[in-house]
Design a protein around this motif. Structure first.
Motif, PDB file in Angstrom:
ATOM      1  N   ALA A  15     -60.015 -66.070  38.111  1.00  9.83           N
ATOM      2  CA  ALA A  15     -59.651 -65.350  39.012  1.00  9.83           C
ATOM      3  C   ALA A  15     -60.274 -64.037  38.788  1.00  9.83           C
ATOM      4  N   GLY A  16     -59.853 -63.245  40.270  1.00  9.09           N
ATOM      5  CA  GLY A  16     -60.987 -61.768  40.338  1.00  9.09           C
ATOM      6  C   GLY A  16     -62.147 -61.962  40.857  1.00  9.09           C
ATOM      7  N   THR A  17     -63.032 -63.567  41.055  1.00  7.79           N
ATOM      8  CA  THR A  17     -64.398 -63.545  41.241  1.00  7.79           C
ATOM      9  C   THR A  17     -64.186 -63.781  42.549  1.00  7.79           C
ATOM     10  N   GLU A  18     -65.491 -63.919  42.818  1.00  7.14           N
ATOM     11  CA  GLU A  18     -65.570 -64.044  44.885  1.00  7.14           C
ATOM     12  C   GLU A  18     -64.967 -65.774  44.975  1.00  7.14           C
ATOM     13  N   LEU A  19     -66.075 -66.217  43.306  1.00 10.34           N
ATOM     14  CA  LEU A  19     -65.832 -67.864  43.351  1.00 10.34           C
ATOM     15  C   LEU A  19     -64.331 -68.611  43.789  1.00 10.34           C
ATOM     16  N   TYR A  20     -63.659 -67.433  43.073  1.00 10.90           N
ATOM     17  CA  TYR A  20     -62.150 -68.177  43.437  1.00 10.90           C
ATOM     18  C   TYR A  20     -61.578 -67.667  44.899  1.00 10.90           C
ATOM     19  N   LYS A  21     -62.026 -66.832  45.321  1.00 10.82           N
ATOM     20  CA  LYS A  21     -61.139 -66.356  46.480  1.00 10.82           C
ATOM     21  C   LYS A  21     -61.769 -67.165  47.360  1.00 10.82           C
ATOM     22  N   TRP A  22     -63.056 -67.794  47.819  1.00 10.59           N
ATOM     23  CA  TRP A  22     -63.184 -68.407  48.136  1.00 10.59           C
ATOM     24  C   TRP A  22     -63.012 -69.912  48.045  1.00 10.59           C
ATOM     25  N   GLY A  23     -62.585 -69.942  46.527  1.00 12.31           N
ATOM     26  CA  GLY A  23     -61.736 -71.895  46.643  1.00 12.31           C
ATOM     27  C   GLY A  23     -60.424 -71.632  46.911  1.00 12.31           C
ATOM     28  N   ILE A  24     -59.415 -70.538  47.193  1.00 13.08           N
ATOM     29  CA  ILE A  24     -58.306 -70.404  47.716  1.00 13.08           C
ATOM     30  C   ILE A  24     -57.814 -70.984  48.735  1.00 13.08           C
ATOM     31  N   GLU A  25     -59.624 -69.939  49.852  1.00 10.86           N
ATOM     32  CA  GLU A  25     -59.476 -70.032  51.378  1.00 10.86           C
ATOM     33  C   GLU A  25     -59.962 -71.157  52.088  1.00 10.86           C
ATOM     34  N   HIS A  26     -60.409 -71.690  50.887  1.00 14.67           N
ATOM     35  CA  HIS A  26     -61.317 -73.096  51.841  1.00 14.67           C
ATOM     36  C   HIS A  26     -60.150 -74.430  51.023  1.00 14.67           C
ATOM     37  N   ASN A  27     -59.216 -73.936  50.537  1.00 14.59           N
ATOM     38  CA  ASN A  27     -57.787 -75.011  49.277  1.00 14.59           C
ATOM     39  C   ASN A  27     -58.913 -75.875  48.973  1.00 14.59           C
ATOM     40  N   SER A  28     -59.912 -75.077  47.869  1.00 12.78           N
ATOM     41  CA  SER A  28     -61.107 -76.689  46.910  1.00 12.78           C
ATOM     42  C   SER A  28     -60.378 -76.211  45.674  1.00 12.78           C
ATOM     43  N   LEU A  29     -59.275 -74.846  45.469  1.00 11.03           N
ATOM     44  CA  LEU A  29     -58.568 -74.842  44.200  1.00 11.03           C
ATOM     45  C   LEU A  29     -57.514 -75.230  44.173  1.00 11.03           C
ATOM     46  N   LYS A  30     -56.969 -75.998  43.453  1.00  8.42           N
ATOM     47  CA  LYS A  30     -55.977 -76.260  43.221  1.00  8.42           C
ATOM     48  C   LYS A  30     -54.664 -75.809  43.672  1.00  8.42           C
ATOM     49  N   GLU A  31     -54.820 -74.923  41.508  1.00  9.22           N
ATOM     50  CA  GLU A  31     -54.002 -74.161  41.209  1.00  9.22           C
ATOM     51  C   GLU A  31     -54.276 -73.263  41.309  1.00  9.22           C
ATOM     52  N   LYS A  32     -53.663 -72.236  42.001  1.00 14.28           N
ATOM     53  CA  LYS A  32     -53.452 -71.138  42.725  1.00 14.28           C
ATOM     54  C   LYS A  32     -54.028 -69.901  40.945  1.00 14.28           C
ATOM     55  N   PHE A  33     -52.866 -70.966  40.224  1.00 14.67           N
ATOM     56  CA  PHE A  33     -52.515 -69.291  38.771  1.00 14.67           C
ATOM     57  C   PHE A  33     -53.014 -70.898  37.885  1.00 14.67           C
ATOM     58  N   TRP A  34     -54.084 -71.128  37.987  1.00 18.76           N
ATOM     59  CA  TRP A  34     -54.605 -72.686  36.575  1.00 18.76           C
ATOM     60  C   TRP A  34     -54.753 -71.109  35.622  1.00 18.76           C
ATOM     61  N   TYR A  35     -55.192 -70.261  35.581  1.00 18.57           N
ATOM     62  CA  TYR A  35     -55.111 -69.641  34.575  1.00 18.57           C
ATOM     63  C   TYR A  35     -54.099 -69.949  33.937  1.00 18.57           C
ATOM     64  N   MET A  36     -53.112 -69.341  34.492  1.00 22.93           N
ATOM     65  CA  MET A  36     -51.649 -69.832  33.605  1.00 22.93           C
ATOM     66  C   MET A  36     -50.812 -70.237  32.740  1.00 22.93           C
ATOM     67  N   LYS A  37     -51.306 -71.935  32.724  1.00 25.07           N
ATOM     68  CA  LYS A  37     -50.804 -72.786  32.974  1.00 25.07           C
ATOM     69  C   LYS A  37     -52.154 -73.733  31.705  1.00 25.07           C
ATOM     70  N   ARG A  38     -51.603 -74.577  30.624  1.00 23.00           N
ATOM     71  CA  ARG A  38     -52.233 -75.179  29.509  1.00 23.00           C
ATOM     72  C   ARG A  38     -52.529 -76.108  30.270  1.00 23.00           C
ATOM     73  N   GLY A  39     -54.236 -76.576  29.823  1.00 24.90           N
ATOM     74  CA  GLY A  39     -54.487 -77.681  29.984  1.00 24.90           C
ATOM     75  C   GLY A  39     -54.927 -78.097  31.662  1.00 24.90           C
ATOM     76  N   VAL A  40     -54.839 -77.238  32.312  1.00 24.70           N
ATOM     77  CA  VAL A  40     -55.145 -76.913  33.790  1.00 24.70           C
ATOM     78  C   VAL A  40     -56.651 -76.183  34.035  1.00 24.70           C
ATOM     79  N   GLU A  41     -57.466 -76.645  34.472  1.00 19.92           N
ATOM     80  CA  GLU A  41     -59.000 -76.570  34.944  1.00 19.92           C
ATOM     81  C   GLU A  41     -59.038 -75.889  35.970  1.00 19.92           C
TER      82      GLU A  41
END
Length: 96
Positions: A15-41
């Protein structure tokens, strides 16, 4: 390079990185708040390189490095105790 160890990994979009923003914009990051969930990468699911393929390539890279004859011979020469043998066998099992 005559390396003793390597550490390969799959890129993580923090979260907060350019890669994170890119992943959200391109629908490549399936869990937007993955870092708040246990066991999610926070790995990126790419159209041409899905996560399962990334994991296969990661395993292949580890095998290619750690199962080279030169690495195995060098490791055998470093064995000083039964604990060393146990550690190497455990590591090999993890890679396989």
């Amino acid at each position: 390079l005559d390396l003793d160890y390597v550490d390969f990994g799959i890129v993580t979009a923090y979260a907060g990185t350019e890669l994170y923003k890119w992943g959200i914009e391109h629908n490549s990051l399936k869990e937007k708040f993955w870092y708040m969930k246990r066991g999610v990468e926070g790995h990126l699911e790419l159209k041409d390189l899905p996560i399962n393929e990334q994991k296969k390539l990661l395993k292949k890279a580890n095998k290619a490095f750690y199962f080279r004859l030169s690495y195995i011979l060098k490791s055998l020469l470093r064995i000083r105790s039964l604990n060393d043998i146990t550690r190497y066998l455990k590591a090999a099992r993890e890679i396989l």
